[in-house]
Motif scaffolding. Sequence first.
Motif, PDB file in Angstrom:
ATOM      1  N   ARG A  12      20.319 101.879  74.754  1.00  0.00           N
ATOM      2  CA  ARG A  12      19.068 102.066  73.798  1.00  0.00           C
ATOM      3  C   ARG A  12      19.126 100.851  72.636  1.00  0.00           C
ATOM      4  O   ARG A  12      18.292 100.123  72.478  1.00  0.00           O
ATOM      5  CB  ARG A  12      19.035 103.502  72.819  1.00  0.00           C
ATOM      6  CG  ARG A  12      18.312 104.546  73.985  1.00  0.00           C
ATOM      7  CD  ARG A  12      18.404 105.818  73.321  1.00  0.00           C
ATOM      8  NE  ARG A  12      17.905 106.702  74.090  1.00  0.00           N
ATOM      9  CZ  ARG A  12      16.742 107.548  73.890  1.00  0.00           C
ATOM     10  NH1 ARG A  12      16.415 107.308  72.755  1.00  0.00           N
ATOM     11  NH2 ARG A  12      16.409 108.337  74.835  1.00  0.00           N
ATOM     12  N   LYS A  16      16.274  97.828  72.210  1.00  0.00           N
ATOM     13  CA  LYS A  16      15.739  97.541  70.768  1.00  0.00           C
ATOM     14  C   LYS A  16      15.810  96.197  70.693  1.00  0.00           C
ATOM     15  O   LYS A  16      14.813  95.323  70.207  1.00  0.00           O
ATOM     16  CB  LYS A  16      16.800  98.031  69.755  1.00  0.00           C
ATOM     17  CG  LYS A  16      16.245  97.784  68.480  1.00  0.00           C
ATOM     18  CD  LYS A  16      17.489  98.182  67.406  1.00  0.00           C
ATOM     19  CE  LYS A  16      17.613  97.189  66.093  1.00  0.00           C
ATOM     20  NZ  LYS A  16      18.286  96.028  66.347  1.00  0.00           N
ATOM     21  N   PRO A  26      10.948  97.050  66.057  1.00  0.00           N
ATOM     22  CA  PRO A  26      11.353  98.357  66.244  1.00  0.00           C
ATOM     23  C   PRO A  26      11.118  99.388  65.078  1.00  0.00           C
ATOM     24  O   PRO A  26      11.275 100.566  65.421  1.00  0.00           O
ATOM     25  CB  PRO A  26      13.024  98.447  66.781  1.00  0.00           C
ATOM     26  CG  PRO A  26      13.268  96.780  66.158  1.00  0.00           C
ATOM     27  CD  PRO A  26      12.073  96.249  66.013  1.00  0.00           C
ATOM     28  N   ARG A  60       6.743 111.935  67.914  1.00  0.00           N
ATOM     29  CA  ARG A  60       8.010 111.656  68.759  1.00  0.00           C
ATOM     30  C   ARG A  60       7.697 112.049  70.337  1.00  0.00           C
ATOM     31  O   ARG A  60       7.008 112.825  70.413  1.00  0.00           O
ATOM     32  CB  ARG A  60       8.936 112.557  68.003  1.00  0.00           C
ATOM     33  CG  ARG A  60      10.433 111.997  68.558  1.00  0.00           C
ATOM     34  CD  ARG A  60      11.428 112.731  67.986  1.00  0.00           C
ATOM     35  NE  ARG A  60      11.636 112.805  66.593  1.00  0.00           N
ATOM     36  CZ  ARG A  60      12.501 112.076  66.319  1.00  0.00           C
ATOM     37  NH1 ARG A  60      13.194 111.199  66.806  1.00  0.00           N
ATOM     38  NH2 ARG A  60      12.783 111.880  64.916  1.00  0.00           N
ATOM     39  N   ILE A 108      10.823 101.904  75.991  1.00  0.00           N
ATOM     40  CA  ILE A 108      10.294 102.994  75.209  1.00  0.00           C
ATOM     41  C   ILE A 108      11.017 104.023  75.964  1.00  0.00           C
ATOM     42  O   ILE A 108      10.968 104.261  77.063  1.00  0.00           O
ATOM     43  CB  ILE A 108       8.827 103.116  74.924  1.00  0.00           C
ATOM     44  CG1 ILE A 108       8.687 102.099  73.993  1.00  0.00           C
ATOM     45  CG2 ILE A 108       8.555 104.432  74.480  1.00  0.00           C
ATOM     46  CD1 ILE A 108       7.103 102.181  73.558  1.00  0.00           C
ATOM     47  N   ASP A 112      11.749 108.228  70.932  1.00  0.00           N
ATOM     48  CA  ASP A 112      11.204 107.112  70.204  1.00  0.00           C
ATOM     49  C   ASP A 112       9.777 107.813  69.342  1.00  0.00           C
ATOM     50  O   ASP A 112       9.214 108.676  70.012  1.00  0.00           O
ATOM     51  CB  ASP A 112      10.811 106.139  70.960  1.00  0.00           C
ATOM     52  CG  ASP A 112      11.781 105.408  71.645  1.00  0.00           C
ATOM     53  OD1 ASP A 112      13.043 105.711  71.051  1.00  0.00           O
ATOM     54  OD2 ASP A 112      11.816 104.338  72.306  1.00  0.00           O
ATOM     55  N   LEU A 137       4.776 101.331  68.801  1.00  0.00           N
ATOM     56  CA  LEU A 137       6.087 101.553  68.585  1.00  0.00           C
ATOM     57  C   LEU A 137       6.188 101.671  67.106  1.00  0.00           C
ATOM     58  O   LEU A 137       6.199 100.530  66.482  1.00  0.00           O
ATOM     59  CB  LEU A 137       7.193 100.728  69.371  1.00  0.00           C
ATOM     60  CG  LEU A 137       8.613 101.294  68.902  1.00  0.00           C
ATOM     61  CD1 LEU A 137       8.959 102.608  69.540  1.00  0.00           C
ATOM     62  CD2 LEU A 137       9.543 100.403  69.321  1.00  0.00           C
ATOM     63  N   THR A 139       9.097 103.681  65.579  1.00  0.00           N
ATOM     64  CA  THR A 139      10.654 103.939  65.494  1.00  0.00           C
ATOM     65  C   THR A 139      11.207 103.957  66.711  1.00  0.00           C
ATOM     66  O   THR A 139      10.845 104.622  67.439  1.00  0.00           O
ATOM     67  CB  THR A 139      10.974 104.919  64.623  1.00  0.00           C
ATOM     68  OG1 THR A 139      10.227 104.732  63.105  1.00  0.00           O
ATOM     69  CG2 THR A 139      12.465 105.018  64.368  1.00  0.00           C
ATOM     70  N   LYS A 140      12.491 103.173  66.842  1.00  0.00           N
ATOM     71  CA  LYS A 140      13.191 103.113  68.144  1.00  0.00           C
ATOM     72  C   LYS A 140      14.354 104.239  67.721  1.00  0.00           C
ATOM     73  O   LYS A 140      15.043 103.879  66.781  1.00  0.00           O
ATOM     74  CB  LYS A 140      13.810 101.592  68.430  1.00  0.00           C
ATOM     75  CG  LYS A 140      14.639 101.890  69.656  1.00  0.00           C
ATOM     76  CD  LYS A 140      13.636 101.962  70.854  1.00  0.00           C
ATOM     77  CE  LYS A 140      14.821 102.125  72.172  1.00  0.00           C
ATOM     78  NZ  LYS A 140      13.802 102.780  73.205  1.00  0.00           N
TER      79      LYS A 140
END
Length: 508
Positions: A12, A16, A26, A60, A108, A112, A137, A139-140
């Motif tokens: 992950r 990002k 991100p 989310r 993604i 996320d 997007l 927030t990663k």
Amino acid sequence: MTLNLSEQELIRTKKKEQLEALGIHPYPAATFATNTSAKDILTKYPTDPTRYQQVVLAGRLMSRRIMGSAAFVELQDASGRIQLYIHRDTLCPDQDKTFYNTVFKKLIDMGDIVGVHGHVFRTKMGTISIHVSQLILLTKALKPLPVVKEVVEQGTVKTYDAFTDPEQRYRQRYVDLIVNPHVREIFVKRAQLIRSIRQYLGVQGYLEVETPILQPIYGGAAARPFKTHHNALNTPLYLRIANELYLKRLIVGGYEGVYEFAKDFRNEGMSRFHNPEFTMLEAYVAYKDYLWMMDQVEILLEKVALDLHSTTEVCVGQHTINFQRPWKRFTLFEVIQHFTGIDVRGMDEAALRDVAHKLGTTVAASAGKGKIIDELFGSHCEPKLIQPTFITDYPIEMSPLAKRHRADPSLAERFEVICNGKEICNAFSELNDPLDQRQRFEEQLELGKRGDEEAMALDEDFLRALRYGMPPTVGVGIGIDRLSMIMTNAASIQEVIFFPQMRPEKQV
RNA sequence: GAUUCCGUAGCUCAGUUGGCAGAGCAUCUCCCUUUUAAGGAGAGGGUCCUGGGUUCGAGCCCCAGCGGGGUCACCA
């Protein structure tokens, strides 16, 4: 620094970086303005299918099912979950399909946080969904969430791989809240409960106040305190075990009704009914007595049950508890006689000790009359009182801040409410005779000298306040955590406190 | 504090008498038509809570510790 990241976390983190390389931030800063919520759509769309042609919402990603050029994902916002339908050629109407093929499908992940634009429709399967035209997007997430799956089979919801380990749930409550919707619901109920009580007291015209948590002398209850120190004053201070004495000072000051939702702190054992810090509502009303307060508590808790459940009946474990008034009322002696067959009224300490022995109740050698009676009640009566029940007229020795009973000087004008086998409320006509109060404090000092660690300290300023005159007053304390447990059918106090106290996690 | 149970992959959990550390989901690669615990093919991922001990060999047995749950005690 490189922590021991799991394979999934490393992947992950790399994703990002790939997003950044594609020019996708991100963690963007700008406001993302939504115009609806998952619950709003699910409840209103069926009756008005022409609405919601231009929705914007955020949340989310909780599940993904990708099939070539189409995908279904679930979006969870504060109100609930809704399915998104994501089609390659809608998301990428031009020749360049990178955003779908690479960004959405590969970079993604579940967990996320994204924002979407689209229109609401029903799928072939009949599921209300959002056909997504734009996905942003927001927030990663660098850690994967536990994957909890639910399926409805013949009307009942079956849950697979539920996130249930209590230690992890309490230490990482944020994860618990993300994946366990019923946990979020408990705290919504708790907030409703407090709002309901506050609203009732506000309508009565009482003043909501704030009093010191750091106190030079702790008082108002029998408990061991947490001790701290103020550097500038170079003086010890205690975290309050109760706020009773301060609220009474305010009654002396002329307010006729005051209340505070107070965090209290007691340095004692922990159990599923005890957390070192807990919330107590205390309320004081001038010119009223404990008999009046019994009616008030009945009315209040009946209202709370109705506000939370639209009925006075609440399921708690095996039991259905009914808060509908009126509740049963017993004196302490009556209820002991009812459950043990023994009338302990008028017995001296030796006789009481004898009764305790016969009934198999162990009593500490240092215990006096009041303490033995309390033990008898606690072991033979309290656990059997499931429906809300008033117990009145406690021995005076157990109640150093309560007024002597108008008809029997060996008793205090005091009541407790027992519900589901536990005390949830304690109240008395407040002692306002400053000379009597001084004497009671001095009796407490004697107990302290004999080794009772919970004996109350003498508070000279409080006595001074009483000498100016406190009107006849009734006070009540309601344990908000325990009431929340009953109202949400929670087996442990840890279920109704966001961050229950735990041993510090060892650092790696 | 006492007692008892538990601690294995990101999550849920198997692991036989002490004999090569496993499954499902998740992750990665490939295929995929409105699917729903999606499916198919393949791959990677482990301080078996920690430290000692017994043993040819320990996830498993013994000792000590850490963390958590239950019960009891203390306590509202």
